[in-house]
Design a protein around this motif. Structure first.
Motif, PDB file in Angstrom:
ATOM      1  N   VAL A   8       0.869  -1.177   0.000  1.00  9.11           N
ATOM      2  CA  VAL A   8       0.000   0.000   0.000  1.00  9.11           C
ATOM      3  C   VAL A   8       0.910   1.233   0.000  1.00  9.11           C
ATOM      4  O   VAL A   8       1.710   1.422   0.916  1.00  9.11           O
ATOM      5  CB  VAL A   8      -0.950   0.038   1.216  1.00  9.11           C
ATOM      6  N   ARG A   9       0.793   2.010  -1.060  1.00 13.04           N
ATOM      7  CA  ARG A   9       1.535   3.263  -1.137  1.00 13.04           C
ATOM      8  C   ARG A   9       0.686   4.320  -0.453  1.00 13.04           C
ATOM      9  O   ARG A   9      -0.510   4.405  -0.700  1.00 13.04           O
ATOM     10  CB  ARG A   9       1.733   3.618  -2.614  1.00 13.04           C
ATOM     11  N   HIS A  10       1.277   5.082   0.469  1.00 12.54           N
ATOM     12  CA  HIS A  10       0.474   6.069   1.200  1.00 12.54           C
ATOM     13  C   HIS A  10       1.175   7.414   1.259  1.00 12.54           C
ATOM     14  O   HIS A  10       2.399   7.509   1.124  1.00 12.54           O
ATOM     15  CB  HIS A  10       0.166   5.572   2.620  1.00 12.54           C
ATOM     16  N   ARG A  11       0.345   8.434   1.445  1.00 11.75           N
ATOM     17  CA  ARG A  11       0.835   9.816   1.460  1.00 11.75           C
ATOM     18  C   ARG A  11      -0.156  10.599   2.293  1.00 11.75           C
ATOM     19  O   ARG A  11      -1.361  10.355   2.207  1.00 11.75           O
ATOM     20  CB  ARG A  11       0.829  10.318   0.018  1.00 11.75           C
ATOM     21  N   ASP A  12       0.310  11.538   3.132  1.00  9.31           N
ATOM     22  CA  ASP A  12      -0.649  12.229   3.996  1.00  9.31           C
ATOM     23  C   ASP A  12      -0.314  13.682   4.237  1.00  9.31           C
ATOM     24  O   ASP A  12       0.727  14.179   3.811  1.00  9.31           O
ATOM     25  CB  ASP A  12      -0.812  11.492   5.321  1.00  9.31           C
ATOM     26  N   SER A  13      -1.243  14.330   4.953  1.00 12.48           N
ATOM     27  CA  SER A  13      -1.193  15.765   5.179  1.00 12.48           C
ATOM     28  C   SER A  13      -0.176  16.180   6.235  1.00 12.48           C
ATOM     29  O   SER A  13       0.016  17.368   6.464  1.00 12.48           O
ATOM     30  CB  SER A  13      -2.581  16.249   5.608  1.00 12.48           C
ATOM     31  N   ILE A  14       0.471  15.213   6.911  1.00 15.62           N
ATOM     32  CA  ILE A  14       1.495  15.633   7.887  1.00 15.62           C
ATOM     33  C   ILE A  14       2.886  15.246   7.396  1.00 15.62           C
ATOM     34  O   ILE A  14       3.831  15.130   8.172  1.00 15.62           O
ATOM     35  CB  ILE A  14       1.217  15.117   9.323  1.00 15.62           C
ATOM     36  N   GLY A  15       2.971  15.009   6.076  1.00 16.86           N
ATOM     37  CA  GLY A  15       4.293  14.880   5.459  1.00 16.86           C
ATOM     38  C   GLY A  15       4.829  13.462   5.359  1.00 16.86           C
ATOM     39  O   GLY A  15       5.967  13.257   4.932  1.00 16.86           O
ATOM     40  N   ASN A  16       4.034  12.465   5.737  1.00 16.41           N
ATOM     41  CA  ASN A  16       4.509  11.090   5.599  1.00 16.41           C
ATOM     42  C   ASN A  16       4.252  10.592   4.182  1.00 16.41           C
ATOM     43  O   ASN A  16       3.255  10.927   3.561  1.00 16.41           O
ATOM     44  CB  ASN A  16       3.791  10.169   6.586  1.00 16.41           C
ATOM     45  N   LEU A  17       5.169   9.762   3.720  1.00 13.16           N
ATOM     46  CA  LEU A  17       5.079   9.204   2.378  1.00 13.16           C
ATOM     47  C   LEU A  17       5.811   7.881   2.439  1.00 13.16           C
ATOM     48  O   LEU A  17       6.923   7.823   2.964  1.00 13.16           O
ATOM     49  CB  LEU A  17       5.799  10.166   1.413  1.00 13.16           C
ATOM     50  N   GLY A  18       5.193   6.815   1.968  1.00 12.74           N
ATOM     51  CA  GLY A  18       5.919   5.552   2.033  1.00 12.74           C
ATOM     52  C   GLY A  18       5.127   4.398   1.479  1.00 12.74           C
ATOM     53  O   GLY A  18       4.052   4.583   0.897  1.00 12.74           O
ATOM     54  N   VAL A  19       5.694   3.214   1.655  1.00 18.34           N
ATOM     55  CA  VAL A  19       5.085   1.997   1.151  1.00 18.34           C
ATOM     56  C   VAL A  19       5.013   0.981   2.288  1.00 18.34           C
ATOM     57  O   VAL A  19       6.003   0.742   2.967  1.00 18.34           O
ATOM     58  CB  VAL A  19       5.922   1.417  -0.015  1.00 18.34           C
ATOM     59  N   ILE A  20       3.812   0.444   2.495  1.00 17.62           N
ATOM     60  CA  ILE A  20       3.641  -0.634   3.473  1.00 17.62           C
ATOM     61  C   ILE A  20       3.718  -1.933   2.677  1.00 17.62           C
ATOM     62  O   ILE A  20       2.875  -2.186   1.819  1.00 17.62           O
ATOM     63  CB  ILE A  20       2.273  -0.520   4.187  1.00 17.62           C
ATOM     64  N   GLY A  21       4.749  -2.733   2.937  1.00 17.05           N
ATOM     65  CA  GLY A  21       4.980  -3.950   2.156  1.00 17.05           C
ATOM     66  C   GLY A  21       4.631  -5.200   2.939  1.00 17.05           C
ATOM     67  O   GLY A  21       4.151  -5.115   4.079  1.00 17.05           O
TER      68      GLY A  21
END
Ligand code: MN
Length: 297
Positions: free
Chosen positions: A80-93
């Protein structure tokens, strides 16, 4: 002297139903938020499983808000590729967990992607927050697969994500519901016994194989085959045994009930209707997400 434990009986076996969420994503939902709050502190359990490339592209969950809850994403295959309003960005593998505490507000997108075998397989649990923490600062605990300890005994393999099992503590901590979150794999005939504090809510999500739950001396268990959500009565020990001719794999989840009234509305779970209206007003006014710059910056 041996202390006598009360083995939790099975209260209910739920067959998940198919629902569509986000941008046409088909999920199997065991339970969702409701004012009756029957699985307090847990609000929702979804299982996303895609294994047929003919299903075409997976569109996922474009930007959406959360307030007043925690979302726990645990992947077995795919990402799951995720991105949010508090600056986190990443991939849950595969094997990773993301424990997201929305607090007063987060906007994020969650986009599942197929793994090398074309498969996406994972779970999302929603956990309630007590009133005093619903408007707290948003935060994440993201743990990669290698950071999750594994406890092995003959025929039994348990990944400890949160809480404690066999003296091993999971890496996700400081959660209001004091959760136990385990991924248990049993070989045919193997048994698992897990102490769970009396008064806590406990469930097992059987997603592979077949097993018997809640059996003890003079106490018949309940036999179930994947996939099923199993709710337990109170007690201080959980028991599960894989069938003699089948392995069993299940998530074992427990936590302290929060015992507050809830008012769920879509991706928000607050205590009152007025607080939901406030969340909608904040979204309209662009004040939903607060400035999260660290103090002194
Ligand atoms: Mn979300």
């Amino acid at each position: 002297m041996e202390t006598t434990r009360t083995i939790r009986r099975v209260k209910q076996v739920i067959q998940p139903r198919f629902v569509i969420e986000g941008a046409d994503v088909l999920l199997q939902r065991s339970f969702g938020p409701s004012r009756a709050n029957p699985v307090d502190p847990f609000l929702l359990f979804d299982h996303f499983a895609f294994n047929d490339p003919a299903e075409g592209p997976i569109r996922g969950f474009p930007t959406h808000p959360h307030r007043g809850i925690e979302t726990v994403t645990y992947m077995l295959e795919g990402n799951v590729r995720h991105r949010d309003s508090i600056g986190n960005l990443g991939v849950i593998g595969p094997g990773d967990v993301q424990w997201m505490t929305s607090g007063r507000g987060i906007l994020h997108e969650e986009m599942p992607q197929r793994g090398p075998q074309g498969v996406i397989y994972g779970f999302q649990l929603w956990v309630n927050l007590p009133a005093a923490q619903k408007m707290g600062r948003p935060r994440y605990q993201e743990v990669k697969a290698e950071g999750i300890p594994v406890v092995e005994a003959p025929g039994v393999r348990v990944r400890v994500v949160a809480g404690e099992y066999a003296g091993v503590r999971g890496p996700v901590t400081e959660i209001a519901a004091r959760p136990l979150y385990l991924d248990a794999a049993l070989e045919p005939g193997a048994e698992l016994r897990v102490p769970v504090p009396a008064g806590h809510t406990a469930v097992a999500y059987l997603f592979e194989g077949e097993g018997e739950f809640g059996a003890g001396p003079g106490q018949p268990g309940e036999v179930a085959g994947a996939v099923r959500m199993i709710l337990f009565e109170d007690g201080d020990e959980l028991r599960a045994r894989a069938a003699e001719n089948s392995p069993a794999r299940f998530m074992l989840i427990a936590g302290a009930p929060i015992r507050e009234p809830i008012f769920p509305y879509g991706p928000f779970v607050m205590n009152t209707r007025e607080e939901i209206e406030q969340a909608l007003t904040d979204l309209r006014n662009g004040t939903f997400v607060q400035d999260e710059a660290p103090a002194g910056a």
